[in-house]
Design a protein around this motif. Structure first.
Motif, PDB file in Angstrom:
ATOM      1  N   LYS A  19       4.014   3.250  13.432  1.00 54.61           N
ATOM      2  CA  LYS A  19       3.683   3.317  12.008  1.00 54.61           C
ATOM      3  C   LYS A  19       4.894   3.775  11.192  1.00 54.61           C
ATOM      4  CE  LYS A  19      -1.294   4.271  12.251  1.00 54.61           C
ATOM      5  NZ  LYS A  19      -2.333   5.266  11.934  1.00 54.61           N
ATOM      6  N   VAL A  20       5.566   4.793  11.677  1.00 55.41           N
ATOM      7  CA  VAL A  20       6.724   5.317  10.947  1.00 55.41           C
ATOM      8  C   VAL A  20       7.853   4.287  10.925  1.00 55.41           C
ATOM      9  CG1 VAL A  20       8.497   7.109  10.869  1.00 55.41           C
ATOM     10  CG2 VAL A  20       6.139   7.722  11.449  1.00 55.41           C
ATOM     11  N   LEU A  21       8.188   3.758  12.084  1.00 61.13           N
ATOM     12  CA  LEU A  21       9.299   2.804  12.154  1.00 61.13           C
ATOM     13  C   LEU A  21       9.011   1.536  11.365  1.00 61.13           C
ATOM     14  CD1 LEU A  21      10.303   3.263  15.897  1.00 61.13           C
ATOM     15  CD2 LEU A  21      11.558   4.063  13.880  1.00 61.13           C
ATOM     16  N   ASP A  22       7.778   1.050  11.410  1.00 61.12           N
ATOM     17  CA  ASP A  22       7.418  -0.143  10.638  1.00 61.12           C
ATOM     18  C   ASP A  22       7.525   0.127   9.135  1.00 61.12           C
ATOM     19  OD1 ASP A  22       6.972  -1.511  12.988  1.00 61.12           O
ATOM     20  OD2 ASP A  22       4.778  -1.558  12.787  1.00 61.12           O
ATOM     21  N   MET A  91       7.445   6.612   1.216  1.00 63.14           N
ATOM     22  CA  MET A  91       6.422   7.654   1.181  1.00 63.14           C
ATOM     23  C   MET A  91       5.041   7.058   0.931  1.00 63.14           C
ATOM     24  SD  MET A  91       8.029  10.271   2.052  1.00 63.14           S
ATOM     25  CE  MET A  91       9.647   9.786   2.623  1.00 63.14           C
ATOM     26  N   ASP A  92       4.973   6.039   0.094  1.00 64.33           N
ATOM     27  CA  ASP A  92       3.701   5.361  -0.151  1.00 64.33           C
ATOM     28  C   ASP A  92       3.192   4.689   1.124  1.00 64.33           C
ATOM     29  OD1 ASP A  92       1.570   4.427  -1.947  1.00 64.33           O
ATOM     30  OD2 ASP A  92       2.453   2.443  -1.598  1.00 64.33           O
ATOM     31  N   ARG A  93       4.070   4.001   1.822  1.00 57.42           N
ATOM     32  CA  ARG A  93       3.677   3.328   3.076  1.00 57.42           C
ATOM     33  C   ARG A  93       3.228   4.343   4.133  1.00 57.42           C
ATOM     34  NH1 ARG A  93       5.188  -2.045   3.626  1.00 57.42           N
ATOM     35  NH2 ARG A  93       6.536  -2.835   1.981  1.00 57.42           N
ATOM     36  N   LEU A  94       3.945   5.453   4.234  1.00 56.27           N
ATOM     37  CA  LEU A  94       3.580   6.475   5.218  1.00 56.27           C
ATOM     38  C   LEU A  94       2.238   7.116   4.871  1.00 56.27           C
ATOM     39  CD1 LEU A  94       7.066   8.091   5.850  1.00 56.27           C
ATOM     40  CD2 LEU A  94       5.798   6.575   7.385  1.00 56.27           C
ATOM     41  N   ALA A  95       2.014   7.368   3.595  1.00 56.83           N
ATOM     42  CA  ALA A  95       0.728   7.927   3.171  1.00 56.83           C
ATOM     43  C   ALA A  95      -0.408   6.966   3.497  1.00 56.83           C
ATOM     44  CB  ALA A  95       0.755   8.244   1.677  1.00 56.83           C
ATOM     45  N   GLN A  96      -0.193   5.672   3.259  1.00 61.06           N
ATOM     46  CA  GLN A  96      -1.206   4.670   3.594  1.00 61.06           C
ATOM     47  C   GLN A  96      -1.469   4.618   5.099  1.00 61.06           C
ATOM     48  OE1 GLN A  96      -0.463   0.802   1.826  1.00 61.06           O
ATOM     49  NE2 GLN A  96       0.225   1.748  -0.085  1.00 61.06           N
ATOM     50  N   ALA A  97      -0.457   4.982   5.889  1.00 60.55           N
ATOM     51  CA  ALA A  97      -0.597   4.990   7.349  1.00 60.55           C
ATOM     52  C   ALA A  97      -1.205   6.290   7.854  1.00 60.55           C
ATOM     53  CB  ALA A  97       0.764   4.755   8.006  1.00 60.55           C
ATOM     54  N   GLY A  98      -1.508   7.227   6.927  1.00 57.56           N
ATOM     55  CA  GLY A  98      -2.161   8.465   7.323  1.00 57.56           C
ATOM     56  C   GLY A  98      -1.238   9.643   7.549  1.00 57.56           C
ATOM     57  N   LEU A  99       0.039   9.517   7.224  1.00 58.78           N
ATOM     58  CA  LEU A  99       0.974  10.631   7.379  1.00 58.78           C
ATOM     59  C   LEU A  99       1.130  11.353   6.050  1.00 58.78           C
ATOM     60  CD1 LEU A  99       1.892   8.481   9.649  1.00 58.78           C
ATOM     61  CD2 LEU A  99       3.918   9.886   9.727  1.00 58.78           C
ATOM     62  N   ASP A 100       1.390  12.636   6.109  1.00 54.96           N
ATOM     63  CA  ASP A 100       1.607  13.437   4.922  1.00 54.96           C
ATOM     64  C   ASP A 100       3.082  13.332   4.522  1.00 54.96           C
ATOM     65  OD1 ASP A 100       1.916  15.350   2.950  1.00 54.96           O
ATOM     66  OD2 ASP A 100       0.861  16.922   4.054  1.00 54.96           O
ATOM     67  N   PRO A 101       3.387  12.704   3.388  1.00 52.14           N
ATOM     68  CA  PRO A 101       4.782  12.568   2.969  1.00 52.14           C
ATOM     69  C   PRO A 101       5.513  13.908   2.812  1.00 52.14           C
ATOM     70  CG  PRO A 101       3.398  11.107   1.691  1.00 52.14           C
ATOM     71  CD  PRO A 101       2.474  11.997   2.483  1.00 52.14           C
ATOM     72  N   GLU A 102       4.783  14.976   2.588  1.00 49.10           N
ATOM     73  CA  GLU A 102       5.409  16.300   2.496  1.00 49.10           C
ATOM     74  C   GLU A 102       6.036  16.711   3.827  1.00 49.10           C
ATOM     75  OE1 GLU A 102       5.570  19.007  -0.119  1.00 49.10           O
ATOM     76  OE2 GLU A 102       5.639  17.056  -1.098  1.00 49.10           O
ATOM     77  N   HIS A 103       5.622  16.073   4.896  1.00 47.78           N
ATOM     78  CA  HIS A 103       6.111  16.431   6.230  1.00 47.78           C
ATOM     79  C   HIS A 103       7.107  15.413   6.744  1.00 47.78           C
ATOM     80  CE1 HIS A 103       2.108  18.803   6.738  1.00 47.78           C
ATOM     81  NE2 HIS A 103       2.853  19.241   5.743  1.00 47.78           N
TER      82      HIS A 103
END
Length: 126
Positions: A19-22, A91-103
């Motif tokens: 998810k992160v790499l994509d 950050m938007d893509r990571l948030a959509q993938a369920g990750l907290d952009p603050e982290h």
């Protein structure tokens, strides 16, 4: 030609790293990197080997063991505007993938074109 390095604490499931790499690659492509220009690596480290402050500098919530460090090594020449747009999209893509952009921490590293050889010892630009 970006080289993306993802550093995380182990263990992380393949789906997390994917998810992160994509998300990183899709954001790079949107910023003008060719789709086929895919060079990524993952460092998955024990807590003793990957230490970080839980709240520096002033995060909305403390970092957890899912903290992600993304390093993007690429050639010089991208403006601050391009980097800000890439970061916002990432950050938007990571948030959509369920990750907290603050982290998520991102470090851009820039090098000149004559420092890249993609094979055979050939420099792209000399």
């Amino acid at each position: 030609m970006p080289l993306v390095t993802l550093t995380v604490r182990k263990p992380k499931p393949v789906v997390f790293k994917t998810k992160v790499l994509d998300a990183v690659h899709a954001s790079l492509v949107t910023s003008g990197v060719p789709q086929a220009d895919l060079f990524q690596r993952v460092f998955e480290l024990d807590a003793d080997d990957f230490r970080f402050d839980p709240s520096y500098p002033d995060l909305a919530s403390p970092r957890t063991d899912d903290f992600v460090l993304i390093e993007i090594l690429w050639s010089v020449g991208r403006s601050v505007k391009v980097k800000k747009k890439l970061l916002a999209e990432l950050m938007d893509r990571l948030a959509q993938a369920g990750l907290d952009p603050e982290h998520v921490m991102v470090a851009f590293k820039e090098t000149t074109w004559e420092n890249w050889s993609f094979g055979g010892g050939r420099l792209i630009h000399t």
